[in-house]
Design an enzyme around this catalytic site. Sequence first.
Site, PDB file in Angstrom:
ATOM      1  N   LYS A   9       0.843  -1.207   0.000  1.00  0.00           N
ATOM      2  CA  LYS A   9       0.000   0.000   0.000  1.00  0.00           C
ATOM      3  C   LYS A   9       0.868   1.242   0.000  1.00  0.00           C
ATOM      4  O   LYS A   9       0.644   2.169  -0.784  1.00  0.00           O
ATOM      5  CB  LYS A   9      -0.915   0.015   1.238  1.00  0.00           C
ATOM      6  CG  LYS A   9      -2.111  -0.892   1.125  1.00  0.00           C
ATOM      7  CD  LYS A   9      -2.835  -1.014   2.455  1.00  0.00           C
ATOM      8  CE  LYS A   9      -3.821  -2.175   2.383  1.00  0.00           C
ATOM      9  NZ  LYS A   9      -4.333  -2.613   3.670  1.00  0.00           N
ATOM     10  N   GLN A  28      -5.122  -1.515   9.478  1.00  0.00           N
ATOM     11  CA  GLN A  28      -5.046  -2.861   8.912  1.00  0.00           C
ATOM     12  C   GLN A  28      -5.699  -3.885   9.844  1.00  0.00           C
ATOM     13  O   GLN A  28      -5.429  -3.889  11.043  1.00  0.00           O
ATOM     14  CB  GLN A  28      -3.570  -3.225   8.646  1.00  0.00           C
ATOM     15  CG  GLN A  28      -3.358  -4.557   7.965  1.00  0.00           C
ATOM     16  CD  GLN A  28      -3.863  -4.596   6.530  1.00  0.00           C
ATOM     17  OE1 GLN A  28      -3.893  -3.585   5.832  1.00  0.00           O
ATOM     18  NE2 GLN A  28      -4.259  -5.769   6.086  1.00  0.00           N
ATOM     19  N   ASP A  83     -11.433   2.730   3.831  1.00  0.00           N
ATOM     20  CA  ASP A  83     -11.831   1.320   3.767  1.00  0.00           C
ATOM     21  C   ASP A  83     -13.352   1.177   3.614  1.00  0.00           C
ATOM     22  O   ASP A  83     -13.834   0.107   3.251  1.00  0.00           O
ATOM     23  CB  ASP A  83     -11.435   0.613   5.075  1.00  0.00           C
ATOM     24  CG  ASP A  83     -10.204  -0.265   4.941  1.00  0.00           C
ATOM     25  OD1 ASP A  83      -9.984  -0.803   3.838  1.00  0.00           O
ATOM     26  OD2 ASP A  83      -9.488  -0.426   5.942  1.00  0.00           O
TER      27      ASP A  83
HETATM   28  N1  GUN Z   1      -7.231  -6.919   5.944  1.00  0.00           N
HETATM   29  C1  GUN Z   1      -7.538  -7.666   4.860  1.00  0.00           C
HETATM   30  N2  GUN Z   1      -8.174  -6.921   3.934  1.00  0.00           N
HETATM   31  C2  GUN Z   1      -8.270  -5.683   4.441  1.00  0.00           C
HETATM   32  C3  GUN Z   1      -8.804  -4.453   3.948  1.00  0.00           C
HETATM   33  O1  GUN Z   1      -9.362  -4.361   2.849  1.00  0.00           O
HETATM   34  N3  GUN Z   1      -8.691  -3.391   4.788  1.00  0.00           N
HETATM   35  C4  GUN Z   1      -8.116  -3.466   6.011  1.00  0.00           C
HETATM   36  N4  GUN Z   1      -8.067  -2.363   6.749  1.00  0.00           N
HETATM   37  N5  GUN Z   1      -7.603  -4.582   6.495  1.00  0.00           N
HETATM   38  C5  GUN Z   1      -7.681  -5.674   5.717  1.00  0.00           C
END
Ligand code: GUN
Length: 292
Positions: free
Chosen positions: A53, A97, A120
Amino acid sequence: MAKVIDGKAYAEGLRGRIAKAVTGLKSAHGLTPGLAVVLVGEDPASKVYVANKAKQTVEVGMNSWEHKLPAETPEADVLALVEKLNNDPAVHGILVQLPLPKHIDSMKVLTAISPAKDVDGFHVVNVGKLSTGQDSLVPCTPVGSVMLAKDVLGKLDGLEAVVIGRSNIVGKPVAQLLLAENCTVTIAHSRTKDLPGVVRRADLVIAAVGRPEMVKGDWLKPGATVIDVGINRIERDGKGKLVGDCDYASCEKVAGAITPVPGGVGPMTIACLLYNTVKAACAAKGIAQPEM
Ligand code: GUN
């Protein structure tokens, strides 16, 4: 044999358009969108995601901040960091996350993020807006999945869509998006009776159940479009391998089009996160969102 849906190429194209939009925002408005990512603990898969990311955020010309906290960080400290990021005008998007360590209440943390910075799309305000058809920040993997489906099928109007999985991250929001595209949507899951029979009705299958290679080719209506959201690490012939929720070998013989794993939905998630960050930055600054 099914057409292979190249999510990697589609995501690259989208990131290119985002990079162009960011260049335009900088020159026309002095606006550099910024994304802050919070990682608590040492989960190896999460570390890889967060690193990717950050790399892609910088590649499209945006500001990136990584906050890495030890696994034993108290919940109050995570909430305090979120509050600090909420109040920082340079930060337009905040992503915590998941999964968080067990002593931290994820829902409490997600609800502490300002809905305007919730890239998100997990905050209840954004979930509520999505389900009532209002403009909102929409979860990234669901948006990416629907983009790929539309890329192959064009309009999704009137199609029978079966979503396998009912998570807050993928199953429920992707069902909402498909409903907004005028699909007839069924949400199936691990307890669904006669799951193969339900899946066989579908013109469009979204597999997001988290079980390696569960969906078999003989579950599919011939010609169906299959979007496989699963990313499962398995051992085969003594080697580690990534597989989806669909048994690719049998499904590609029956489907009309299918996403591979890796290289299908996976690359779309971060691209859509960058898209959401630009959207949040424009909204914060009160300017129209550029074409992306
Ligand atoms: N963990 C796995 N997929 C995601 C996601 O799309 N966003 C976040 N914040 N954590 C994750």
